[in-house]
Design a protein around this motif. Sequence first.
Motif, PDB file in Angstrom:
ATOM      1  N   SER A 265       0.712  -1.153   0.174  1.00  0.00           N
ATOM      2  CA  SER A 265       0.088   0.080  -0.020  1.00  0.00           C
ATOM      3  C   SER A 265       0.563   1.305   0.104  1.00  0.00           C
ATOM      4  CB  SER A 265      -0.976   0.037   1.212  1.00  0.00           C
ATOM      5  OG  SER A 265      -2.061  -1.077   1.224  1.00  0.00           O
ATOM      6  N   SER A 266       2.085   1.216   0.316  1.00  0.00           N
ATOM      7  CA  SER A 266       2.990   2.391   0.200  1.00  0.00           C
ATOM      8  C   SER A 266       3.102   3.016  -0.937  1.00  0.00           C
ATOM      9  CB  SER A 266       4.293   2.059   0.753  1.00  0.00           C
ATOM     10  OG  SER A 266       4.965   1.181  -0.026  1.00  0.00           O
ATOM     11  N   THR A 267       3.078   1.983  -2.203  1.00  0.00           N
ATOM     12  CA  THR A 267       3.204   2.643  -3.765  1.00  0.00           C
ATOM     13  C   THR A 267       1.858   3.458  -3.763  1.00  0.00           C
ATOM     14  OG1 THR A 267       2.341   0.510  -4.421  1.00  0.00           O
ATOM     15  CG2 THR A 267       4.692   0.821  -4.170  1.00  0.00           C
ATOM     16  N   SER A 268       0.846   3.102  -3.251  1.00  0.00           N
ATOM     17  CA  SER A 268      -0.529   3.834  -3.451  1.00  0.00           C
ATOM     18  C   SER A 268      -0.180   5.370  -2.819  1.00  0.00           C
ATOM     19  CB  SER A 268      -1.610   3.219  -3.053  1.00  0.00           C
ATOM     20  OG  SER A 268      -1.706   1.926  -3.889  1.00  0.00           O
ATOM     21  N   ALA A 269       0.089   5.111  -1.706  1.00  0.00           N
ATOM     22  CA  ALA A 269       0.153   6.488  -0.788  1.00  0.00           C
ATOM     23  C   ALA A 269       1.182   7.435  -1.649  1.00  0.00           C
ATOM     24  CB  ALA A 269       0.772   6.080   0.399  1.00  0.00           C
ATOM     25  N   LEU A 270       2.284   6.828  -2.023  1.00  0.00           N
ATOM     26  CA  LEU A 270       3.319   7.677  -3.002  1.00  0.00           C
ATOM     27  C   LEU A 270       2.688   8.282  -4.208  1.00  0.00           C
ATOM     28  CD1 LEU A 270       6.309   8.716  -2.987  1.00  0.00           C
ATOM     29  CD2 LEU A 270       6.743   6.512  -4.108  1.00  0.00           C
ATOM     30  N   GLU A 271       1.857   7.459  -4.947  1.00  0.00           N
ATOM     31  CA  GLU A 271       1.382   7.827  -5.954  1.00  0.00           C
ATOM     32  C   GLU A 271       0.253   9.117  -5.780  1.00  0.00           C
ATOM     33  OE1 GLU A 271       1.841   7.366  -9.392  1.00  0.00           O
ATOM     34  OE2 GLU A 271       3.410   6.327  -9.023  1.00  0.00           O
ATOM     35  N   ALA A 272      -0.587   8.618  -4.826  1.00  0.00           N
ATOM     36  CA  ALA A 272      -1.403   9.605  -4.432  1.00  0.00           C
ATOM     37  C   ALA A 272      -0.687  11.222  -3.940  1.00  0.00           C
ATOM     38  CB  ALA A 272      -2.154   9.296  -3.412  1.00  0.00           C
ATOM     39  N   ASN A 273       0.368  11.136  -3.443  1.00  0.00           N
ATOM     40  CA  ASN A 273       0.962  12.266  -2.896  1.00  0.00           C
ATOM     41  C   ASN A 273       1.624  12.985  -4.358  1.00  0.00           C
ATOM     42  OD1 ASN A 273       2.510  14.091  -1.023  1.00  0.00           O
ATOM     43  ND2 ASN A 273       4.173  13.086  -2.170  1.00  0.00           N
ATOM     44  N   ASN A 274       2.355  12.195  -5.124  1.00  0.00           N
ATOM     45  CA  ASN A 274       2.724  12.725  -6.360  1.00  0.00           C
ATOM     46  C   ASN A 274       1.851  13.540  -7.232  1.00  0.00           C
ATOM     47  OD1 ASN A 274       5.210  11.666  -5.639  1.00  0.00           O
ATOM     48  ND2 ASN A 274       5.378   9.909  -6.917  1.00  0.00           N
ATOM     49  N   ARG A 275       0.521  12.934  -7.213  1.00  0.00           N
ATOM     50  CA  ARG A 275      -0.596  13.545  -8.055  1.00  0.00           C
ATOM     51  C   ARG A 275      -0.808  14.824  -7.273  1.00  0.00           C
ATOM     52  NH1 ARG A 275      -2.586  14.909 -12.337  1.00  0.00           N
ATOM     53  NH2 ARG A 275      -4.660  14.235 -12.770  1.00  0.00           N
ATOM     54  N   PHE A 276      -1.207  14.792  -6.020  1.00  0.00           N
ATOM     55  CA  PHE A 276      -1.486  15.942  -5.206  1.00  0.00           C
ATOM     56  C   PHE A 276      -0.438  17.154  -5.163  1.00  0.00           C
ATOM     57  CE2 PHE A 276      -5.273  13.547  -4.201  1.00  0.00           C
ATOM     58  CZ  PHE A 276      -6.293  14.341  -3.694  1.00  0.00           C
ATOM     59  N   LEU A 277       0.868  16.710  -5.200  1.00  0.00           N
ATOM     60  CA  LEU A 277       1.750  17.689  -4.888  1.00  0.00           C
ATOM     61  C   LEU A 277       1.998  18.740  -6.104  1.00  0.00           C
ATOM     62  CD1 LEU A 277       3.917  18.320  -2.881  1.00  0.00           C
ATOM     63  CD2 LEU A 277       5.280  16.833  -4.042  1.00  0.00           C
ATOM     64  N   ARG A 278       1.275  18.282  -7.291  1.00  0.00           N
ATOM     65  CA  ARG A 278       1.442  19.089  -8.313  1.00  0.00           C
ATOM     66  C   ARG A 278       0.489  20.428  -8.272  1.00  0.00           C
ATOM     67  NH1 ARG A 278       4.643  16.703 -11.332  1.00  0.00           N
ATOM     68  NH2 ARG A 278       4.769  14.203 -11.517  1.00  0.00           N
ATOM     69  N   VAL A 279      -0.498  20.218  -7.370  1.00  0.00           N
ATOM     70  CA  VAL A 279      -1.340  21.461  -7.175  1.00  0.00           C
ATOM     71  C   VAL A 279      -1.637  21.827  -5.650  1.00  0.00           C
ATOM     72  CG1 VAL A 279      -2.647  20.861  -9.168  1.00  0.00           C
ATOM     73  CG2 VAL A 279      -3.593  19.977  -7.086  1.00  0.00           C
ATOM     74  N   CYS A 280      -0.865  21.124  -4.627  1.00  0.00           N
ATOM     75  CA  CYS A 280      -1.317  21.040  -3.315  1.00  0.00           C
ATOM     76  C   CYS A 280       0.024  21.182  -2.538  1.00  0.00           C
ATOM     77  CB  CYS A 280      -2.362  20.135  -2.928  1.00  0.00           C
ATOM     78  SG  CYS A 280      -2.916  20.155  -1.221  1.00  0.00           S
ATOM     79  N   PRO A 281       0.835  22.188  -2.303  1.00  0.00           N
ATOM     80  CA  PRO A 281       2.011  21.939  -1.536  1.00  0.00           C
ATOM     81  C   PRO A 281       2.050  21.488  -0.119  1.00  0.00           C
ATOM     82  CG  PRO A 281       1.566  24.192  -1.954  1.00  0.00           C
ATOM     83  CD  PRO A 281       0.481  23.361  -2.559  1.00  0.00           C
ATOM     84  N   LYS A 282       0.904  21.189   0.480  1.00  0.00           N
ATOM     85  CA  LYS A 282       0.849  20.831   1.862  1.00  0.00           C
ATOM     86  C   LYS A 282       0.780  19.314   2.022  1.00  0.00           C
ATOM     87  CE  LYS A 282      -3.956  21.723   1.534  1.00  0.00           C
ATOM     88  NZ  LYS A 282      -4.826  22.858   2.146  1.00  0.00           N
ATOM     89  N   THR A 283       1.229  18.592   1.010  1.00  0.00           N
ATOM     90  CA  THR A 283       1.141  17.211   0.994  1.00  0.00           C
ATOM     91  C   THR A 283       2.387  16.440   1.324  1.00  0.00           C
ATOM     92  OG1 THR A 283       1.286  16.636  -1.170  1.00  0.00           O
ATOM     93  CG2 THR A 283      -0.879  17.042  -0.603  1.00  0.00           C
ATOM     94  N   GLU A 284       2.645  15.430   1.782  1.00  0.00           N
ATOM     95  CA  GLU A 284       3.892  14.635   2.070  1.00  0.00           C
ATOM     96  C   GLU A 284       3.285  13.165   2.155  1.00  0.00           C
ATOM     97  OE1 GLU A 284       5.590  14.895   6.042  1.00  0.00           O
ATOM     98  OE2 GLU A 284       4.072  16.528   6.239  1.00  0.00           O
ATOM     99  N   CYS A 285       4.484  12.361   1.780  1.00  0.00           N
ATOM    100  CA  CYS A 285       4.274  10.924   2.086  1.00  0.00           C
ATOM    101  C   CYS A 285       5.669  10.191   2.381  1.00  0.00           C
ATOM    102  CB  CYS A 285       3.871  10.179   0.582  1.00  0.00           C
ATOM    103  SG  CYS A 285       4.068   8.280   0.779  1.00  0.00           S
ATOM    104  N   ILE A 286       5.715   9.467   3.512  1.00  0.00           N
ATOM    105  CA  ILE A 286       7.030   8.940   4.309  1.00  0.00           C
ATOM    106  C   ILE A 286       6.839   7.582   4.021  1.00  0.00           C
ATOM    107  CG2 ILE A 286       8.295   8.675   6.236  1.00  0.00           C
ATOM    108  CD1 ILE A 286       7.073  11.461   7.252  1.00  0.00           C
ATOM    109  N   LEU A 287       7.802   6.962   3.514  1.00  0.00           N
ATOM    110  CA  LEU A 287       7.594   5.548   3.210  1.00  0.00           C
ATOM    111  C   LEU A 287       7.913   4.699   4.295  1.00  0.00           C
ATOM    112  CD1 LEU A 287       8.756   5.430  -0.515  1.00  0.00           C
ATOM    113  CD2 LEU A 287       6.640   5.582   0.422  1.00  0.00           C
ATOM    114  N   ASP A 288       8.736   5.055   5.257  1.00  0.00           N
ATOM    115  CA  ASP A 288       9.102   4.287   6.546  1.00  0.00           C
ATOM    116  C   ASP A 288       8.034   4.121   7.469  1.00  0.00           C
ATOM    117  OD1 ASP A 288      10.819   4.444   9.469  1.00  0.00           O
ATOM    118  OD2 ASP A 288      11.759   2.901   7.989  1.00  0.00           O
ATOM    119  N   ALA A 289       7.819   2.961   7.864  1.00  0.00           N
ATOM    120  CA  ALA A 289       6.550   2.907   8.865  1.00  0.00           C
ATOM    121  C   ALA A 289       6.767   3.555  10.170  1.00  0.00           C
ATOM    122  CB  ALA A 289       6.206   1.680   8.947  1.00  0.00           C
TER     123      ALA A 289
END
Length: 185
Positions: free
Chosen positions: A52-76
Amino acid sequence: SDSMDVMIQKVLNNNVAVLKETYQLIDPTTLATTTAWLSQASHVCFFGVGASSTSALEANNRFLRVCPKTECILDARMQLLRASLMSRGDVAILFSYSGATKETVAIAKAARDAGANTVCISRFAHSPLAEVCALLYLCGGNDGPLLSGSLSVKTAQLLLMEVLFIAYCQHNPAECERHRQLTTA
């Protein structure tokens, strides 16, 4: 024992069925609430462990282009730390197909206890993660034990994120356009 043509058709049919099922499970009220939360949040964190970490990362990458307040950390462990430092009104979006991943449930509890609005993306409405989160998006698909992390499930999760992304952009057109221009310059 299927021929290549038959196998390709079965994969396509399965993916289309998963997307249709996910579409039918989208609740417009949940979408409106999440969009409002995202618009008002100071921080938006996408969380996922394992596949599921790849889904979180993809979502962050999508939102980051229009919403600079997003982040995704991969280490649990770092996700747990970040979740505990969230504030009232922040948004935590958590991906877990099963809704039972212990680390993800702990991250959701930490975010909720810190005052963040919590959103779960899972297959199962009756799961430990769904019980912790304020909002739930159900994704289609029946991932068997040999198919853990299948792309049809990822496709369903990403469909939900794309719908949420478009809803966010419609709700915040000027902000999204300004940030889109900055990220494409």
